[in-house]
Enzyme design. Structure first.
Site, short mmCIF file in Angstrom:
data_model
loop_
_atom_site.label_atom_id
_atom_site.label_comp_id
_atom_site.label_asym_id
_atom_site.label_seq_id
_atom_site.Cartn_x
_atom_site.Cartn_y
_atom_site.Cartn_z
N GLY A 46 53.20 10.48 -39.81
CA GLY A 46 53.45 9.55 -41.47
C GLY A 46 52.47 8.43 -41.69
O GLY A 46 52.57 7.93 -40.86
N GLN A 51 52.06 0.33 -44.99
CA GLN A 51 52.20 0.15 -43.71
C GLN A 51 50.58 -0.72 -43.30
O GLN A 51 50.86 -1.36 -41.53
CB GLN A 51 53.09 0.69 -42.92
CG GLN A 51 54.11 1.41 -43.09
CD GLN A 51 54.02 2.75 -42.46
OE1 GLN A 51 54.32 4.56 -43.19
NE2 GLN A 51 55.17 3.10 -41.03
N CYS A 94 60.03 5.05 -37.25
CA CYS A 94 59.06 4.43 -38.49
C CYS A 94 58.18 3.71 -37.43
O CYS A 94 58.35 3.09 -36.59
CB CYS A 94 59.88 3.94 -39.65
SG CYS A 94 58.52 2.95 -40.58
N LEU A 95 56.38 3.89 -37.65
CA LEU A 95 55.45 3.09 -37.29
C LEU A 95 56.03 1.95 -36.71
O LEU A 95 55.41 0.65 -36.46
CB LEU A 95 54.16 3.56 -37.19
CG LEU A 95 53.98 4.92 -37.47
CD1 LEU A 95 53.08 5.39 -37.67
CD2 LEU A 95 54.20 4.99 -35.23
N HIS A 136 59.91 9.88 -46.75
CA HIS A 136 60.35 8.82 -45.61
C HIS A 136 59.09 7.79 -46.62
O HIS A 136 58.72 6.60 -46.33
CB HIS A 136 60.07 9.44 -44.52
CG HIS A 136 60.58 8.54 -43.40
ND1 HIS A 136 60.62 7.62 -42.20
CD2 HIS A 136 58.65 6.83 -43.51
CE1 HIS A 136 60.52 7.18 -41.51
NE2 HIS A 136 59.08 6.34 -42.60
N GLU A 137 57.53 8.26 -46.24
CA GLU A 137 56.80 7.83 -47.73
C GLU A 137 56.22 7.26 -48.50
O GLU A 137 56.28 6.54 -48.69
CB GLU A 137 55.24 9.39 -46.46
CG GLU A 137 55.26 9.63 -45.81
CD GLU A 137 55.04 8.48 -44.65
OE1 GLU A 137 55.17 6.62 -44.26
OE2 GLU A 137 55.27 8.56 -43.01
N HIS A 140 58.74 4.36 -48.84
CA HIS A 140 57.93 3.04 -48.21
C HIS A 140 57.29 2.67 -49.54
O HIS A 140 56.27 0.85 -50.10
CB HIS A 140 56.53 3.34 -47.28
CG HIS A 140 56.67 3.76 -45.61
ND1 HIS A 140 57.81 1.89 -45.42
CD2 HIS A 140 57.31 4.04 -45.08
CE1 HIS A 140 57.53 2.58 -43.91
NE2 HIS A 140 57.65 3.28 -43.73
O1 GNR Z 1 55.61 9.21 -36.92
C1 GNR Z 1 56.42 8.92 -37.79
N1 GNR Z 1 57.57 10.16 -37.58
C2 GNR Z 1 58.44 10.35 -38.71
C3 GNR Z 1 59.95 11.25 -37.81
C4 GNR Z 1 60.96 11.26 -38.39
C5 GNR Z 1 60.77 11.32 -40.21
C6 GNR Z 1 59.42 10.80 -40.24
C7 GNR Z 1 58.76 10.11 -39.98
S1 GNR Z 1 57.01 8.49 -40.47
C8 GNR Z 1 57.20 8.06 -38.95
C9 GNR Z 1 55.61 7.41 -39.20
C10 GNR Z 1 56.32 6.96 -40.51
O2 GNR Z 1 56.38 5.36 -39.68
N2 GNR Z 1 55.83 6.86 -41.29
O3 GNR Z 1 56.17 6.13 -42.71
NI NI Z 2 57.41 4.70 -41.58
#
Ligand code: GNR
Ligand code: NI
Length: 176
Positions: A46, A51, A94-95, A136-137, A140
């Protein structure tokens, strides 16, 4: 298409609240395509626009496993309409916080309305990893990171580590 540099903790850009998308046009679709390319390159499942430094309410997700055909999803102006009382726990990463993982508890399913890449209103009932990833997104887009859902002790540890890493990268801070 192009791969864009990722914004990394503790960059304050990650704390910005993103603005609603007003028009789903060619410019926005180009940004969505660049985000997908950036996400696949990372790799991640995601990515939110903030980001890559774009404070717009846009996110992309692809949960296809290795060897499966790509399944890109684009969510514009997503809104959570309903969250289940049932919770589930996933190990999240999270990236923008590379190589750090922690368990996060969230609603197990969510109903979300959004615009697709054609600007068409859609609704999805997400469960499992899709529910976790969407939340999660969407966090952000509101300047919230997954580390905001863990203990203060763990959060302070990871923030301190990334502050130090960022400092060590600043030119003029070299030793020796
Ligand atoms: O790549 C991602 N893996 C992930 C694993 C578990 C829960 C959420 C994520 S999102 C993350 C990529 C990211 O930072 N998205 O904002
Ligand atoms: Ni993230």
């Amino acid at each position: 298409m192009s791969i864009k540099p990722l914004i990394i903790l503790p960059d304050p850009v990650l704390r910005q609240v993103s603005k609603p998308v007003e028009r789903v046009d060619a410019d926005l679709r180009k940004l969505a395509d660049d985000m997908l390319e950036t996400m696949y390159d990372a790799p991640g499942i995601g990515l939110a626009a903030i980001q890559v430094g774009e404070p717009r309410r846009l996110l992309v997700i692809d949960l296809a496993k290795e060897g499966e055909p790509p399944a890109p999803h684009v969510f514009i102006n997503p809104e959570v309409l309903e969250s289940s009382d049932q919770r589930s726990v996933y190990e999240e990463g999270c990236l923008s916080i590379p190589d750090y993982y922690a368990e996060v508890e969230r609603p197990a399913s969510v109903r979300v309305k959004y615009l697709d890449r054609d600007g068409k209103l859609q609704e999805i009932k997400a469960e499992g990893l899709m529910a976790t990833c969407l939340q999660h997104e969407i966090d952000h887009l509101n300047g919230v990171l997954f580390i905001d859902h863990i203990s203060k002790l763990k959060r302070d540890m990871v923030v301190r580590k990334f502050r130090k890493l960022a400092k060590d990268k600043v030119p003029g801070k070299m030793v020796g």
